[in-house]
Design a protein around this motif. Structure first.
Motif, PDB file in Angstrom:
ATOM      1  N   ASN A  84      83.953   3.540 -58.605  1.00  0.00           N
ATOM      2  CA  ASN A  84      84.505   4.215 -59.782  1.00  0.00           C
ATOM      3  C   ASN A  84      84.214   3.406 -61.042  1.00  0.00           C
ATOM      4  O   ASN A  84      83.845   3.945 -62.090  1.00  0.00           O
ATOM      5  CB  ASN A  84      86.009   4.414 -59.605  1.00  0.00           C
ATOM      6  N   ALA A  85      84.402   2.065 -60.940  1.00  0.00           N
ATOM      7  CA  ALA A  85      84.111   1.203 -62.084  1.00  0.00           C
ATOM      8  C   ALA A  85      82.615   1.281 -62.435  1.00  0.00           C
ATOM      9  O   ALA A  85      82.235   1.305 -63.619  1.00  0.00           O
ATOM     10  CB  ALA A  85      84.493  -0.241 -61.783  1.00  0.00           C
ATOM     11  N   ALA A  86      81.792   1.334 -61.389  1.00  0.00           N
ATOM     12  CA  ALA A  86      80.356   1.432 -61.639  1.00  0.00           C
ATOM     13  C   ALA A  86      80.025   2.741 -62.332  1.00  0.00           C
ATOM     14  O   ALA A  86      79.197   2.788 -63.251  1.00  0.00           O
ATOM     15  CB  ALA A  86      79.581   1.307 -60.324  1.00  0.00           C
ATOM     16  N   VAL A  87      80.725   3.837 -61.888  1.00  0.00           N
ATOM     17  CA  VAL A  87      80.497   5.144 -62.529  1.00  0.00           C
ATOM     18  C   VAL A  87      80.910   5.094 -63.990  1.00  0.00           C
ATOM     19  O   VAL A  87      80.205   5.600 -64.877  1.00  0.00           O
ATOM     20  CB  VAL A  87      81.252   6.250 -61.777  1.00  0.00           C
ATOM     21  N   HIS A  88      82.096   4.486 -64.239  1.00  0.00           N
ATOM     22  CA  HIS A  88      82.546   4.389 -65.632  1.00  0.00           C
ATOM     23  C   HIS A  88      81.568   3.568 -66.472  1.00  0.00           C
ATOM     24  O   HIS A  88      81.288   3.899 -67.633  1.00  0.00           O
ATOM     25  CB  HIS A  88      83.952   3.772 -65.687  1.00  0.00           C
ATOM     26  N   ARG A  89      81.071   2.482 -65.874  1.00  0.00           N
ATOM     27  CA  ARG A  89      80.080   1.696 -66.616  1.00  0.00           C
ATOM     28  C   ARG A  89      78.827   2.515 -66.901  1.00  0.00           C
ATOM     29  O   ARG A  89      78.262   2.472 -68.007  1.00  0.00           O
ATOM     30  CB  ARG A  89      79.708   0.437 -65.830  1.00  0.00           C
ATOM     31  N   ALA A 149      76.360   5.349 -74.569  1.00  0.00           N
ATOM     32  CA  ALA A 149      75.653   4.444 -75.493  1.00  0.00           C
ATOM     33  C   ALA A 149      74.183   4.832 -75.597  1.00  0.00           C
ATOM     34  O   ALA A 149      73.603   4.850 -76.689  1.00  0.00           O
ATOM     35  CB  ALA A 149      75.791   3.000 -75.015  1.00  0.00           C
ATOM     36  N   THR A 150      73.627   5.175 -74.434  1.00  0.00           N
ATOM     37  CA  THR A 150      72.215   5.593 -74.443  1.00  0.00           C
ATOM     38  C   THR A 150      72.038   6.891 -75.220  1.00  0.00           C
ATOM     39  O   THR A 150      71.064   7.062 -75.950  1.00  0.00           O
ATOM     40  CB  THR A 150      71.716   5.758 -72.999  1.00  0.00           C
ATOM     41  N   LYS A 151      73.040   7.812 -75.047  1.00  0.00           N
ATOM     42  CA  LYS A 151      72.968   9.070 -75.785  1.00  0.00           C
ATOM     43  C   LYS A 151      73.035   8.829 -77.277  1.00  0.00           C
ATOM     44  O   LYS A 151      72.284   9.430 -78.062  1.00  0.00           O
ATOM     45  CB  LYS A 151      74.117   9.990 -75.344  1.00  0.00           C
TER      46      LYS A 151
END
Length: 409
Positions: free
Chosen positions: A237-242, A249-251
């Motif tokens: 979940n943390a990885a998904v949030h990251r 940020a990329t957007k």
């Protein structure tokens, strides 16, 4: 030892990979009590150490001598030993083990080594001995996720694996190992009691096979081996949030980049318009240059024609000069002949003068002959005048020749 992405190291690997490796050895531990066990391709040695807790004796085998040295230092005990060796040629006597365990090994070697390994397991197992062996299910581990493990040489589908093992063991019992994820609601002090629907073997990530010459009298209950570790969920979940933050940020960066790109495109369009105008001007100038070049070509053609005409004229002048030179040579020859003739005439004149003197002498001597002489003298004088006239004519002619020769030069 450093983790290389394939060999499991309990001190450096946590979460899902930790659970799946330990769970397999815990499953093997259900069959290990009082047995002589070979852990083939034991790796770091943690699994052999787990089995040694209930087994009579465990021997861990690995092809890497440095791994074996590390395992001896870390796990060695009275009923646990480690040995370097090749699974394709096991360094043991016939029928010396009650059980052979080999997890996530068979897929790392080629087909001839796989077949040799299976024959070697049969050789070192005692009658009624057990083989517990696992491998990834290619349909799930590789195909379903579109992945590739470059450490794996040959993976198996379920039926391939079943056929491969039955070439050596008449009785093969399969177990499936796979992760799962769910949500639970329970009272604060309630111990969870979860019923879970099993998966078809084809949907399991790993295939564990219990192989022997006979069907087992009973099979252990595997429910107790279930492990629930919500750290895997929160880690993911943390990885998904990251990833979501990275996506946002990329957007944002992409939007800024798109705006900059659009501005760049506008600038480029303006630049292209200027370049197109410049190109058009250059094109017109090139057309003008082409017309000038064409005119220059025509002029060069005329010059070449004039040059050819001048060459012909020069040739004619050279021919005329040659003729004039030849004519002058002839005139010089004539002049030389005239000079000789004049010299001859002058000689004749001198002789005439001498003759006249002689006549005058005779005239004085012969007075009576004077009239006759006078007539002769008059004739001579006329002749002399005639000669002088001829000489003058010759002189005039010579003068003309000289003038003409001067003009020719």
């Amino acid at each position: 030892m450093e983790y290389n992405g394939e060999r499991f190291l309990p001190d450096q690997c946590q979460g899902e990979i930790f659970i799946e490796h330990y769970q397999r050895y815990q499953f093997a531990g259900l069959f290990s009590s009082g047995k002589m066990i070979l852990d083939a391709a034991c790796g770091e040695g943690y699994g052999s150490s787990l089995l040694a807790a209930n087994a009579a004796k465990v021997t861990g085998l690995d092809i890497d001598p440095s791994v074996i040295r590390n395992a001896r230092e870390k796990y060695g005990g009275p009923n646990l030993s480690f040995l370097a060796g090749d699974i394709g040629c096991l360094p043991f006597e016939n029928a010396c083990f009650d059980m052979v365990v080999s997890f996530e090994t068979i897929e790392h070697v080629d087909i001839p080594t796989q077949e040799a390994f299976l024959r070697e397991i049969r050789r070192v197992l005692k009658p009624r001995g057990l083989l517990l062996i696992s491998t990834p299910n290619k349909a799930v581990y590789t195909d379903r996720v579109g992945g590739t493990n470059h450490f794996h040489i040959r993976e198996f589908y379920v039926e391939e694996y079943r056929g491969f093992l039955r070439n050596a063991f008449p009785c093969v019992t399969f177990f499936g190992q796979s992760p799962d994820l769910g949500y639970f609601i329970s009272r604060e002090t309630q111990n969870e009691s979860v019923l879970r629907r099993g998966k078809h073997l084809e949907d399991c990530r790993y295939l564990l096979a219990l192989c022997s010459d006979h069907a087992p009298d009973s099979l252990p209950d595997t429910d107790s081996l279930a492990r629930f570790d919500d750290s895997m969920y929160y880690f993911l979940n943390a990885a998904v949030h990251r990833l979501e933050q990275d996506v946002l940020a990329t957007k944002s960066e992409a939007e800024g980049f798109q705006a900059q790109l659009e501005q760049n495109i506008t600038d480029l369009k303006d630049r292209m318009a200027v370049l197109e105008t410049t190109v058009e001007e250059h094109r017109r100038y090139a057309e003008h240059l082409e017309r000038d070049v064409e005119g220059q070509r025509d002029y060069i053609t005329r010059l070449e024609s004039d040059r050819d005409s001048l060459k012909e004229y020069i040739l004619r002048l050279e021919e005329n000069g040659q003729k004039q030179a030849e004519y002058a040579a002839r005139r010089e020859k004539d002049l030389e002949e005239q000079k000789l003739y004049i010299a001859h005439l002058e000689k004749d004149l001198e002789e005439q003068k001498l003759y006249i003197a002689h006549l005058e002498k005779d005239l004085r001597e012969q007075a009576d002959y004077i009239p006759h002489l006078e007539r002769d003298l008059e004739e001579q004088r006329q002749y002399i005048r005639h000669l002088e006239k001829d000489i003058k004519t010759q002189a005039d002619y010579l003068s003309q020749l000289e003038n003409r020769e001067t003009r020719n030069v």
